[in-house]
Design a protein around this motif. Structure first.
Motif, short mmCIF file in Angstrom:
data_model
loop_
_atom_site.label_atom_id
_atom_site.label_comp_id
_atom_site.label_asym_id
_atom_site.label_seq_id
_atom_site.Cartn_x
_atom_site.Cartn_y
_atom_site.Cartn_z
N LEU A 22 -22.01 -7.26 -39.97
CA LEU A 22 -22.05 -8.17 -40.94
C LEU A 22 -23.76 -8.94 -41.59
CD1 LEU A 22 -20.22 -10.40 -42.74
CD2 LEU A 22 -20.51 -11.85 -39.99
N TRP A 23 -24.86 -9.26 -40.18
CA TRP A 23 -25.60 -9.32 -40.65
C TRP A 23 -27.07 -8.79 -41.68
CZ3 TRP A 23 -27.89 -14.54 -39.06
CH2 TRP A 23 -29.37 -14.00 -39.81
N GLU A 24 -26.75 -7.95 -41.88
CA GLU A 24 -27.14 -6.69 -42.10
C GLU A 24 -26.61 -7.20 -43.63
OE1 GLU A 24 -30.21 -3.91 -41.57
OE2 GLU A 24 -30.12 -6.31 -40.32
N THR A 25 -25.91 -7.47 -43.78
CA THR A 25 -24.67 -7.63 -45.30
C THR A 25 -25.18 -8.95 -46.15
OG1 THR A 25 -23.13 -6.81 -44.67
CG2 THR A 25 -22.51 -7.92 -46.29
N GLN A 26 -25.28 -10.40 -44.94
CA GLN A 26 -26.21 -11.22 -45.13
C GLN A 26 -27.55 -11.22 -45.49
OE1 GLN A 26 -24.77 -15.72 -43.74
NE2 GLN A 26 -26.72 -14.51 -42.19
N ASP A 72 -24.48 -20.78 -39.80
CA ASP A 72 -23.94 -19.86 -38.90
C ASP A 72 -22.51 -19.90 -38.93
OD1 ASP A 72 -26.63 -20.25 -38.04
OD2 ASP A 72 -25.85 -22.06 -36.29
N VAL A 73 -21.42 -19.94 -39.28
CA VAL A 73 -20.50 -20.01 -39.44
C VAL A 73 -20.07 -18.41 -40.01
CG1 VAL A 73 -20.19 -21.27 -41.14
CG2 VAL A 73 -18.15 -21.16 -39.66
N LEU A 74 -20.92 -18.75 -41.73
CA LEU A 74 -20.94 -17.18 -42.33
C LEU A 74 -20.97 -15.80 -41.91
CD1 LEU A 74 -21.51 -19.15 -45.41
CD2 LEU A 74 -19.36 -18.43 -44.47
N CYS A 75 -21.80 -16.21 -40.84
CA CYS A 75 -22.91 -14.51 -40.28
C CYS A 75 -23.01 -15.51 -37.86
CB CYS A 75 -23.98 -14.42 -40.82
SG CYS A 75 -24.21 -12.78 -40.10
N PRO A 76 -21.93 -15.22 -37.66
CA PRO A 76 -22.41 -15.78 -36.02
C PRO A 76 -22.92 -14.20 -35.44
CG PRO A 76 -19.94 -14.88 -36.55
CD PRO A 76 -20.47 -15.23 -37.73
N ARG A 91 -13.69 -12.51 -37.77
CA ARG A 91 -13.74 -13.81 -36.87
C ARG A 91 -13.91 -14.52 -37.92
NH1 ARG A 91 -19.13 -13.85 -33.15
NH2 ARG A 91 -18.81 -16.26 -32.11
N VAL A 92 -15.04 -14.74 -39.11
CA VAL A 92 -15.76 -14.99 -40.10
C VAL A 92 -14.49 -16.01 -40.64
CG1 VAL A 92 -17.21 -15.71 -41.85
CG2 VAL A 92 -17.91 -14.35 -40.02
N ARG A 93 -13.23 -14.97 -40.89
CA ARG A 93 -11.92 -15.96 -41.96
C ARG A 93 -11.42 -16.90 -41.12
NH1 ARG A 93 -11.78 -9.44 -45.28
NH2 ARG A 93 -12.52 -10.48 -47.19
N ALA A 94 -11.15 -16.24 -39.59
CA ALA A 94 -10.52 -17.12 -39.02
C ALA A 94 -11.86 -18.44 -38.19
CB ALA A 94 -9.99 -16.61 -37.79
N ALA A 95 -12.31 -19.32 -38.50
CA ALA A 95 -13.16 -20.18 -38.47
C ALA A 95 -12.51 -21.24 -38.55
CB ALA A 95 -14.48 -19.85 -38.61
#
Length: 323
Positions: A22-26, A72-76, A91-95
């Motif tokens: 996810l971090w690499e995608t962001q 941060d909530v988009l890439c915790p 996990r992001v979608r459940a924030a």
């Protein structure tokens, strides 16, 4: 200006590594958006240019200030060392919607005019804004990173293995001395130079270290509470990640044949069978057979890491490959 992280005794025992798709995608999105990064990632940008043109970055552009806060909530910070992209995105979608709105507002405030724009106002007013943003992340992952993820992941995992050896040999002092020029470690405090003034005292949770192929030449540190303190640093060997494999010499081709010579010459860093098949345009079965021959000849070794088997050259293999 510096960012200081203060470690307690328990934090010294709880530093850990993780790889985050996810971090690499962001960061891939950020690389597409920020022209100053393009000189570092030219080969990758040329490879993905046509596909990337179909991704709508308009919403994300408002949330990527040059200097300021990115939500941060988009890439915790990843919870697991090897979480899948699907797990991280779920996990992001459940924030918590209120946390999402709070962090979006904070980020929009750091981009001049963003909060007052029609798109910015709609983003804050619409509870479904998170769905749109995560859909962009998913599209970016599937179209730009997933096709080449085995090779990408192998690079990140190899960096983690290297850093773990550093930690075993010389502790945090040895690790931080080599991680990035902007870092200094002294008397239990890690300092990131050339960052905004900030202090954070770790309270037993330790520091999460995440290698990245897209963050170069910068170093990203932060995540305010309640998020895990995290440091995202450039992985080793990213210069060759998207480069064409090294061409074997004519003598090596005559000795081993074209495919085995290409595989041996291209193994400057450990790689999996899948990675090598993609890199050289060969069938998996063919690559597997060639690797077995090279290993039986003492030119390669194979070691298992999790579900993967990594192949790397022996000293003899390097001598043969480099003439």
């Amino acid at each position: 200006m510096s960012f200081h992280l203060h470690f307690g005794p328990e934090d010294l025992l709880r530093c850990r590594f993780a790889v985050s798709p996810l971090w690499e995608t962001q960061e891939a999105l950020r690389t597409l958006h920020q022209s100053e990064r393009h000189g570092y990632y030219g080969p990758w940008l040329r490879r993905v240019r046509k596909v990337a043109a179909r991704i709508d970055l308009s919403a994300y552009r408002l949330l990527m200030p040059r200097l300021g806060y990115a939500p941060d909530v988009l890439c915790p910070p990843p919870r697991d060392r090897s979480a899948s992209f699907a797990d991280e995105l779920a996990r992001v979608r459940a924030a918590d919607p209120e946390l999402v709105r709070e962090e979006l507002a904070r980020s929009l405030a750091d981009t001049p005019g963003a909060a007052e724009s029609a798109r910015g106002r709609a983003m804050l007013a619409d509870p479904a804004a998170l769905r749109e943003l995560t859909d962009v992340l998913e599209q970016t992952w599937r179209s730009l990173l997933l096709p080449h993820w085995p090779r990408h992941r192998a690079l990140l995992e190899e960096d983690v293995a290297y850093r773990t050896r550093q930690l075993a040999d010389g502790g945090l002092e040895r690790l931080f001395a080599d991680l990035h020029p902007a870092l200094t470690w002294r008397a239990g405090t890690l300092t990131l130079h050339n960052r905004g003034d900030h202090e954070r005292t770790l309270r037993g949770e330790g520091l999460l270290l995440v290698p990245s192929a897209f963050v170069w030449p910068k170093l990203v540190g932060g995540f305010d509470p309640p998020w895990q303190a995290t440091l995202v640093y450039p992985a080793r060997g990213i210069g060759g990640l998207w480069a064409a494999p090294a061409a074997p010499s004519d003598a090596l081709v005559r000795l081993l044949g074209p495919n085995r010579a290409a595989l041996l010459a291209g193994l400057a860093a450990p790689a999996t069978t899948t990675d090598l098949a993609e890199r050289h345009g060969l069938a998996l079965s063919s690559v597997s057979a060639h690797l077995t021959v090279l290993r039986d000849a003492g030119l390669l070794t194979a070691r298992r890491r999790g579900r993967q088997v990594l192949y790397e050259r022996t000293g003899l293999g390097t001598a043969v490959a480099e003439g």
